[in-house]
Design a protein around this motif. Structure first.
Motif, PDB file in Angstrom:
ATOM      1  N   ASP A 228       0.838  -1.194   0.000  1.00  0.00           N
ATOM      2  CA  ASP A 228       0.000   0.000   0.000  1.00  0.00           C
ATOM      3  C   ASP A 228       0.877   1.250   0.000  1.00  0.00           C
ATOM      4  O   ASP A 228       1.980   1.258   0.564  1.00  0.00           O
ATOM      5  CB  ASP A 228      -0.901   0.037   1.240  1.00  0.00           C
ATOM      6  CG  ASP A 228      -1.920  -1.073   1.246  1.00  0.00           C
ATOM      7  OD1 ASP A 228      -2.462  -1.378   0.176  1.00  0.00           O
ATOM      8  OD2 ASP A 228      -2.166  -1.648   2.325  1.00  0.00           O
ATOM      9  N   ARG A 229       0.382   2.299  -0.624  1.00  0.00           N
ATOM     10  CA  ARG A 229       1.115   3.562  -0.608  1.00  0.00           C
ATOM     11  C   ARG A 229       1.202   4.063   0.836  1.00  0.00           C
ATOM     12  O   ARG A 229       0.210   4.020   1.581  1.00  0.00           O
ATOM     13  CB  ARG A 229       0.400   4.583  -1.490  1.00  0.00           C
ATOM     14  CG  ARG A 229       1.208   5.837  -1.741  1.00  0.00           C
ATOM     15  CD  ARG A 229       0.859   6.509  -3.057  1.00  0.00           C
ATOM     16  NE  ARG A 229      -0.405   7.187  -3.060  1.00  0.00           N
ATOM     17  CZ  ARG A 229      -0.861   7.946  -4.076  1.00  0.00           C
ATOM     18  NH1 ARG A 229      -0.113   8.081  -5.163  1.00  0.00           N
ATOM     19  NH2 ARG A 229      -2.028   8.514  -4.022  1.00  0.00           N
ATOM     20  N   PRO A 230       2.377   4.528   1.245  1.00  0.00           N
ATOM     21  CA  PRO A 230       2.531   4.963   2.643  1.00  0.00           C
ATOM     22  C   PRO A 230       1.575   6.094   3.011  1.00  0.00           C
ATOM     23  O   PRO A 230       1.157   6.885   2.168  1.00  0.00           O
ATOM     24  CB  PRO A 230       3.987   5.452   2.699  1.00  0.00           C
ATOM     25  CG  PRO A 230       4.662   4.785   1.545  1.00  0.00           C
ATOM     26  CD  PRO A 230       3.617   4.647   0.476  1.00  0.00           C
ATOM     27  N   ALA A 231       1.222   6.145   4.277  1.00  0.00           N
ATOM     28  CA  ALA A 231       0.365   7.224   4.774  1.00  0.00           C
ATOM     29  C   ALA A 231       1.071   8.570   4.608  1.00  0.00           C
ATOM     30  O   ALA A 231       2.303   8.655   4.624  1.00  0.00           O
ATOM     31  CB  ALA A 231       0.031   6.979   6.245  1.00  0.00           C
ATOM     32  N   HIS A 232       0.283   9.625   4.446  1.00  0.00           N
ATOM     33  CA  HIS A 232       0.797  10.996   4.297  1.00  0.00           C
ATOM     34  C   HIS A 232       1.728  11.112   3.092  1.00  0.00           C
ATOM     35  O   HIS A 232       2.698  11.882   3.082  1.00  0.00           O
ATOM     36  CB  HIS A 232       1.537  11.450   5.568  1.00  0.00           C
ATOM     37  CG  HIS A 232       0.793  11.187   6.824  1.00  0.00           C
ATOM     38  ND1 HIS A 232      -0.445  11.732   7.081  1.00  0.00           N
ATOM     39  CD2 HIS A 232       1.081  10.396   7.897  1.00  0.00           C
ATOM     40  CE1 HIS A 232      -0.872  11.315   8.263  1.00  0.00           C
ATOM     41  NE2 HIS A 232       0.031  10.497   8.773  1.00  0.00           N
ATOM     42  N   PHE A 233       1.421  10.357   2.054  1.00  0.00           N
ATOM     43  CA  PHE A 233       2.264  10.351   0.859  1.00  0.00           C
ATOM     44  C   PHE A 233       2.088  11.663   0.090  1.00  0.00           C
ATOM     45  O   PHE A 233       0.993  12.206  -0.011  1.00  0.00           O
ATOM     46  CB  PHE A 233       1.883   9.166  -0.036  1.00  0.00           C
ATOM     47  CG  PHE A 233       2.675   9.082  -1.298  1.00  0.00           C
ATOM     48  CD1 PHE A 233       3.917   8.480  -1.308  1.00  0.00           C
ATOM     49  CD2 PHE A 233       2.190   9.620  -2.480  1.00  0.00           C
ATOM     50  CE1 PHE A 233       4.663   8.400  -2.471  1.00  0.00           C
ATOM     51  CE2 PHE A 233       2.923   9.548  -3.655  1.00  0.00           C
ATOM     52  CZ  PHE A 233       4.167   8.930  -3.645  1.00  0.00           C
ATOM     53  N   LYS A 234       3.191  12.148  -0.459  1.00  0.00           N
ATOM     54  CA  LYS A 234       3.154  13.338  -1.308  1.00  0.00           C
ATOM     55  C   LYS A 234       3.685  12.983  -2.687  1.00  0.00           C
ATOM     56  O   LYS A 234       4.703  12.308  -2.809  1.00  0.00           O
ATOM     57  CB  LYS A 234       3.999  14.463  -0.694  1.00  0.00           C
ATOM     58  CG  LYS A 234       3.409  15.023   0.601  1.00  0.00           C
ATOM     59  CD  LYS A 234       4.231  16.201   1.109  1.00  0.00           C
ATOM     60  CE  LYS A 234       3.620  16.768   2.387  1.00  0.00           C
ATOM     61  NZ  LYS A 234       4.407  17.916   2.911  1.00  0.00           N
ATOM     62  N   ILE A 235       2.977  13.451  -3.714  1.00  0.00           N
ATOM     63  CA  ILE A 235       3.388  13.174  -5.090  1.00  0.00           C
ATOM     64  C   ILE A 235       4.772  13.754  -5.345  1.00  0.00           C
ATOM     65  O   ILE A 235       5.070  14.897  -4.973  1.00  0.00           O
ATOM     66  CB  ILE A 235       2.380  13.784  -6.090  1.00  0.00           C
ATOM     67  CG1 ILE A 235       0.996  13.168  -5.885  1.00  0.00           C
ATOM     68  CG2 ILE A 235       2.857  13.582  -7.518  1.00  0.00           C
ATOM     69  CD1 ILE A 235       0.913  11.707  -6.246  1.00  0.00           C
ATOM     70  N   VAL A 236       5.638  12.955  -5.974  1.00  0.00           N
ATOM     71  CA  VAL A 236       6.989  13.397  -6.294  1.00  0.00           C
ATOM     72  C   VAL A 236       6.984  14.083  -7.655  1.00  0.00           C
ATOM     73  O   VAL A 236       6.405  13.568  -8.612  1.00  0.00           O
ATOM     74  CB  VAL A 236       7.957  12.188  -6.329  1.00  0.00           C
ATOM     75  CG1 VAL A 236       9.354  12.638  -6.749  1.00  0.00           C
ATOM     76  CG2 VAL A 236       7.998  11.519  -4.968  1.00  0.00           C
TER      77      VAL A 236
END
Length: 549
Positions: free
Chosen positions: A540-548
């Protein structure tokens, strides 16, 4: 702009195996319904009518296709419907319930790596999930879009236009093959060279080389060359961070095998575009036998000795009493072993004779036998072996009818070591039979061996249970959960060859060591920094993910 490009080849049915125009006759459907009713001891079930595209309602696509990609990306209804579901019982049931609430927003048909890279850039910039699609034969929910709203849309990337054998090296006996090549086309292109991959899963007609590699498929060989892993020389993979090209080598001790990062990755790290594959000469010598055993465990002991003797049968399909009866391979009182040897180079009669001797030492009774002096090919297509072969090849085209009857019907498979076999198998059967009694009031659970190793078998279980159209999906999930819990708790693997997908993700998380999971996440972070590739499968995509970017 290049010429408009879309779906390749002959259109397939969206609600079952097979092509449009290859209709199942009412007589065949009736026969299947009667067969299911007889097996479960219930009245012949009624069968829902097949769905049509016109009656389906899809949510509006959330994605506006840019002009630069419009020649190979489409939001047409037919394409979205065709790429919504795989071929599991759960998929078929949802299809017959006319439930298409979560289709891909658009479908892309790239023809080269540059187009795949353009899709990755587009998806990364807009927070779209990028979902690779091979042949659509997944039975583990392997390519459905995420449902949690974390992504702004989903792009299904169908590799079917990348379908060529690009190069054959007859000296090394290998070939460079595009990942979208389906089984029949792959073999047709290799045949003029006198070579074969000989990887033939039940889904062979509608599954692709890239799909086999990404899901660690098992194919024709019961022993030795069982997993597709054993046939990969090297891969070429396009990731959102760039293209990976590993070196062609017969073997190497230079650190961890780089191809193993992608074999079994289920589209979570990138898209396999090409693979150099190790090939075989085409079969010239065959020998086979069918052998009956009074008890399943007695036959299993003979099979263990065969796998540990280094005989390497190509076919070692072992059906318990109920499975043998269902496939027309036995009388319902004996377990049946379909044993076969093959070679492109030499007679295999001696290998068959030794394997038969082992079976007889364990009480096996030979029902038929054919070697090089007989027509072994013909014998493999008649009698018990022929009945099993015909049913195995054709039944997928009728499996959707069970969903249309409201009957629960599914399979699960696993693998574990021989020392655990009888105890684990007994406990799985006990739990499943009790669950059927508690949940559906009864049913049938049977098993067979499809693939075998010197240190353990890979049992394959079939479940059929009575239910109703409005409850079958709920009953299926309850029974499937019991099976998965049992496998996990007893120390077996959650999947031997069907892959993890969304269906088995909770149990995969329990099976894989947390440190290894962290290693997987670190690798994904490197090649897929925006976490767009097949989200929800394996990681799963990590929590609090920000688009790079």
């Amino acid at each position: 702009m290049p010429e408009q490009r879309g779906y390749y080849g002959k259109p397939r049915k969206f609600y079952s195996w097979g092509y449009e125009g290859e209709e199942i006759t009412p007589a065949e459907v009736k026969k299947m319904a009667e067969r299911v009713g007889e097996r479960l001891g219930i009245e012949t079930p009624e069968v829902l009518s097949d769905p049509t595209i016109d009656e389906l309602e899809l949510p509006k696509s959330r994605i506006k296709i840019p002009d630069s990609l419009s020649y190979f990306v489409t939001g047409d209804k037919w394409d979205r419907v065709m790429h919504t579901y795989g071929k599991s019982f759960k998929d078929m049931t949802r299809i017959y319930n006319r439930d298409f609430e979560n289709p891909p927003d658009v479908v892309a048909y790239p023809a080269d790596e540059n187009e795949i890279s353009s899709l990755f850039d587009w998806c990364g910039e807009n927070n779209y999930a990028a979902i690779p699609f091979g042949g659509g034969s997944s039975v583990t929910d392997g390519f459905s879009p995420p449902e949690d709203g974390e992504y702004a849309g989903s792009v299904c990337i169908d590799l079917g236009n990348m379908n060529k054998v690009l190069e054959v090296d007859p000296v090394s006996r290998t070939a460079l093959i595009q990942a979208g090549t389906l089984g029949p086309s792959l073999e047709d292109q290799l045949k003029p060279h006198g070579l074969t991959l000989r990887h033939i899963p039940q889904s062979w007609e509608f599954s692709s080389l890239g799909g086999w590699i990404a899901t660690r498929s098992s194919g024709h060989y019961a022993t030795n060359l069982t997993h597709i892993d054993d046939m990969v020389e090297t891969l070429r993979v396009v990731t959102p961070s760039g293209t990976v090209q590993n070196r062609r080598l017969p073997g190497s001790g230079a650190g961890p095998d780089p191809d193993r990062y992608f074999i079994g990755s289920e589209g979570t790290l990138g898209i396999i575009t090409e693979a150099w594959m190790k090939l075989q000469g085409r079969v010239a010598f065959r020998a086979n036998a069918s052998i009956a055993f009074d008890t399943f465990y007695g036959g299993a002991e003979a099979i263990r000795q065969i796998t540990q003797a280094g005989l390497y049968p190509a076919n070692c399909r072992y059906l318990d009493e109920q499975d043998a009866r269902f496939y027309g391979a036995g009388d319902g009182k004996h377990s049946m072993l379909m044993l076969g040897f093959e070679s492109a180079d030499h007679s295999v009669d001696a290998w068959l004779e030794r394997a038969v001797e082992i079976c007889q030492d364990h009480g096996g009774k030979v029902q038929s036998k054919a070697g090089s002096k007989d027509n072994a090919l013909e014998s493999s297509r008649s009698g018990a072996q022929g009945n099993w072969r015909d049913q195995f090849r054709y039944l997928p085209r009728l499996m959707h009818t069970r969903a249309a009857m409201g009957i629960v019907s599914f399979t699960f498979e696993t693998a574990y070591t021989w020392d655990k076999f009888e105890a684990v198998d007994t406990e799985i059967l006990k739990r499943m039979r009790q669950a059927q009694k508690d949940i559906t009031g009864g049913g049938v659970v049977c098993r067979r061996f499809s693939f075998l190793y010197p240190d353990g078998p890979a049992p394959y279980y079939s479940v059929v249970a009575p239910s109703t159209l409005d409850r079958s999906l709920e009953d299926y999930q309850a029974l499937s959960d019991v099976a998965s819990d049992a496998i996990s708790e007893l120390g077996a693997t959650i999947t031997h060859h069907h892959a993890v997908g969304r269906s088995f993700r909770p149990w995969f998380d329990k099976e894989v060591d947390p440190i290894v999971r962290n290693m997987m996440a670190a690798a994904k972070n490197e090649v897929d920094p925006n976490w767009i590739m097949n989200p929800g499968l394996l990681l799963d995509r990590p929590a609090h993910f920000k688009i790079v970017g």
